[in-house]
Motif scaffolding. Sequence first.
Motif, PDB file in Angstrom:
ATOM      1  N   HIS A 139       0.857  -1.169   0.000  1.00  0.00           N
ATOM      2  CA  HIS A 139       0.000   0.000   0.000  1.00  0.00           C
ATOM      3  C   HIS A 139       0.902   1.230   0.000  1.00  0.00           C
ATOM      4  N   LEU A 140       0.768   2.058  -1.031  1.00  0.00           N
ATOM      5  CA  LEU A 140       1.602   3.240  -1.196  1.00  0.00           C
ATOM      6  C   LEU A 140       0.724   4.481  -1.242  1.00  0.00           C
ATOM      7  N   ILE A 141       1.206   5.576  -0.658  1.00  0.00           N
ATOM      8  CA  ILE A 141       0.539   6.853  -0.858  1.00  0.00           C
ATOM      9  C   ILE A 141       1.351   7.600  -1.910  1.00  0.00           C
ATOM     10  N   ILE A 142       0.677   7.994  -2.972  1.00  0.00           N
ATOM     11  CA  ILE A 142       1.371   8.700  -4.052  1.00  0.00           C
ATOM     12  C   ILE A 142       0.677  10.027  -4.310  1.00  0.00           C
ATOM     13  N   GLY A 143       1.438  10.990  -4.773  1.00  0.00           N
ATOM     14  CA  GLY A 143       0.894  12.309  -5.053  1.00  0.00           C
ATOM     15  C   GLY A 143       1.965  13.249  -5.568  1.00  0.00           C
ATOM     16  N   PRO A 144       1.722  14.551  -5.454  1.00  0.00           N
ATOM     17  CA  PRO A 144       2.625  15.544  -6.042  1.00  0.00           C
ATOM     18  C   PRO A 144       4.068  15.470  -5.544  1.00  0.00           C
ATOM     19  N   ALA A 145       4.279  15.064  -4.307  1.00  0.00           N
ATOM     20  CA  ALA A 145       5.643  15.039  -3.768  1.00  0.00           C
ATOM     21  C   ALA A 145       6.319  13.676  -3.918  1.00  0.00           C
ATOM     22  N   SER A 146       5.628  12.705  -4.504  1.00  0.00           N
ATOM     23  CA  SER A 146       6.205  11.360  -4.641  1.00  0.00           C
ATOM     24  C   SER A 146       7.408  11.375  -5.571  1.00  0.00           C
ATOM     25  N   GLN A 147       8.444  10.707  -5.140  1.00  0.00           N
ATOM     26  CA  GLN A 147       9.631  10.539  -5.968  1.00  0.00           C
ATOM     27  C   GLN A 147       9.761   9.051  -6.261  1.00  0.00           C
ATOM     28  N   ILE A 148       9.192   8.653  -7.394  1.00  0.00           N
ATOM     29  CA  ILE A 148       9.118   7.244  -7.777  1.00  0.00           C
ATOM     30  C   ILE A 148       9.863   7.054  -9.088  1.00  0.00           C
ATOM     31  N   TYR A 149      10.611   5.963  -9.174  1.00  0.00           N
ATOM     32  CA  TYR A 149      11.226   5.588 -10.448  1.00  0.00           C
ATOM     33  C   TYR A 149      11.388   4.080 -10.471  1.00  0.00           C
ATOM     34  N   SER A 150      11.658   3.534 -11.652  1.00  0.00           N
ATOM     35  CA  SER A 150      11.799   2.084 -11.763  1.00  0.00           C
ATOM     36  C   SER A 150      12.960   1.725 -12.663  1.00  0.00           C
ATOM     37  N   ILE A 151      13.448   0.502 -12.457  1.00  0.00           N
ATOM     38  CA  ILE A 151      14.466  -0.075 -13.335  1.00  0.00           C
ATOM     39  C   ILE A 151      14.074  -1.524 -13.597  1.00  0.00           C
ATOM     40  N   PRO A 152      14.479  -2.081 -14.748  1.00  0.00           N
ATOM     41  CA  PRO A 152      14.138  -3.478 -15.044  1.00  0.00           C
ATOM     42  C   PRO A 152      14.913  -4.448 -14.160  1.00  0.00           C
ATOM     43  N   VAL A 153      14.302  -5.605 -13.945  1.00  0.00           N
ATOM     44  CA  VAL A 153      14.948  -6.700 -13.224  1.00  0.00           C
ATOM     45  C   VAL A 153      15.311  -7.754 -14.256  1.00  0.00           C
ATOM     46  N   GLU A 154      16.564  -8.142 -14.285  1.00  0.00           N
ATOM     47  CA  GLU A 154      16.998  -9.166 -15.239  1.00  0.00           C
ATOM     48  C   GLU A 154      16.598 -10.556 -14.761  1.00  0.00           C
ATOM     49  N   HIS A 155      16.223 -11.402 -15.689  1.00  0.00           N
ATOM     50  CA  HIS A 155      15.939 -12.812 -15.436  1.00  0.00           C
ATOM     51  C   HIS A 155      14.838 -13.036 -14.400  1.00  0.00           C
ATOM     52  N   ALA A 156      13.799 -12.218 -14.432  1.00  0.00           N
ATOM     53  CA  ALA A 156      12.680 -12.388 -13.506  1.00  0.00           C
ATOM     54  C   ALA A 156      11.817 -13.555 -13.965  1.00  0.00           C
ATOM     55  N   ALA A 157      11.490 -14.446 -13.047  1.00  0.00           N
ATOM     56  CA  ALA A 157      10.720 -15.641 -13.394  1.00  0.00           C
ATOM     57  C   ALA A 157       9.222 -15.455 -13.192  1.00  0.00           C
ATOM     58  N   THR A 158       8.811 -14.574 -12.282  1.00  0.00           N
ATOM     59  CA  THR A 158       7.408 -14.409 -11.922  1.00  0.00           C
ATOM     60  C   THR A 158       6.976 -12.969 -12.138  1.00  0.00           C
ATOM     61  N   ASP A 159       5.749 -12.792 -12.597  1.00  0.00           N
ATOM     62  CA  ASP A 159       5.212 -11.452 -12.809  1.00  0.00           C
ATOM     63  C   ASP A 159       3.939 -11.311 -11.970  1.00  0.00           C
ATOM     64  N   PRO A 160       3.942 -10.483 -10.931  1.00  0.00           N
ATOM     65  CA  PRO A 160       2.796 -10.386 -10.040  1.00  0.00           C
ATOM     66  C   PRO A 160       1.692  -9.444 -10.516  1.00  0.00           C
ATOM     67  N   ASP A 161       1.653  -9.096 -11.799  1.00  0.00           N
ATOM     68  CA  ASP A 161       0.612  -8.187 -12.297  1.00  0.00           C
ATOM     69  C   ASP A 161      -0.776  -8.733 -11.988  1.00  0.00           C
ATOM     70  N   ASP A 162      -1.690  -7.843 -11.678  1.00  0.00           N
ATOM     71  CA  ASP A 162      -3.095  -8.192 -11.430  1.00  0.00           C
ATOM     72  C   ASP A 162      -3.927  -7.232 -12.263  1.00  0.00           C
ATOM     73  N   ALA A 163      -4.528  -7.729 -13.340  1.00  0.00           N
ATOM     74  CA  ALA A 163      -5.264  -6.874 -14.290  1.00  0.00           C
ATOM     75  C   ALA A 163      -6.389  -6.096 -13.618  1.00  0.00           C
ATOM     76  N   THR A 164      -7.070  -6.670 -12.639  1.00  0.00           N
ATOM     77  CA  THR A 164      -8.158  -5.985 -11.958  1.00  0.00           C
ATOM     78  C   THR A 164      -7.647  -4.776 -11.198  1.00  0.00           C
ATOM     79  N   ILE A 165      -6.543  -4.930 -10.502  1.00  0.00           N
ATOM     80  CA  ILE A 165      -5.978  -3.808  -9.734  1.00  0.00           C
ATOM     81  C   ILE A 165      -5.442  -2.739 -10.672  1.00  0.00           C
ATOM     82  N   ILE A 166      -4.802  -3.147 -11.766  1.00  0.00           N
ATOM     83  CA  ILE A 166      -4.227  -2.185 -12.713  1.00  0.00           C
ATOM     84  C   ILE A 166      -5.312  -1.283 -13.282  1.00  0.00           C
ATOM     85  N   GLU A 167      -6.486  -1.872 -13.609  1.00  0.00           N
ATOM     86  CA  GLU A 167      -7.582  -1.060 -14.155  1.00  0.00           C
ATOM     87  C   GLU A 167      -8.083  -0.099 -13.125  1.00  0.00           C
TER      88      GLU A 167
END
Length: 80
Positions: free
Chosen positions: A52-80
């Motif tokens: 559970h994350l609080i995000i907004g105007p002051a959020s400093q978020i970034y991402s980088i790829p993970v090499e050789h990841a075996a599992t993807d925890p995406d949940d289409a219902t939550i993403i929508e």
Amino acid sequence: MRKLFYAGDHILVGDGTCKAVLRYSRALANAGRSDVVSVPMLAEGGVPVLAHLIIGPASQIYSIPVEHAATDPDDATIIE
């Protein structure tokens, strides 16, 4: 799979989840608002959990790829 950096640490999330969080964070920042979001992620040992994350105007978020990841925890219902 991507590492999503937030509040000085990171969580492991699927590509779709990461994209949705970053886009929603940008939209909230543009509107001057914040929100709490539930994000499907992989905990230590590869166990899928929700963060559970609080995000907004002051959020400093970034991402980088993970090499050789075996599992993807995406949940289409939550993403929508």
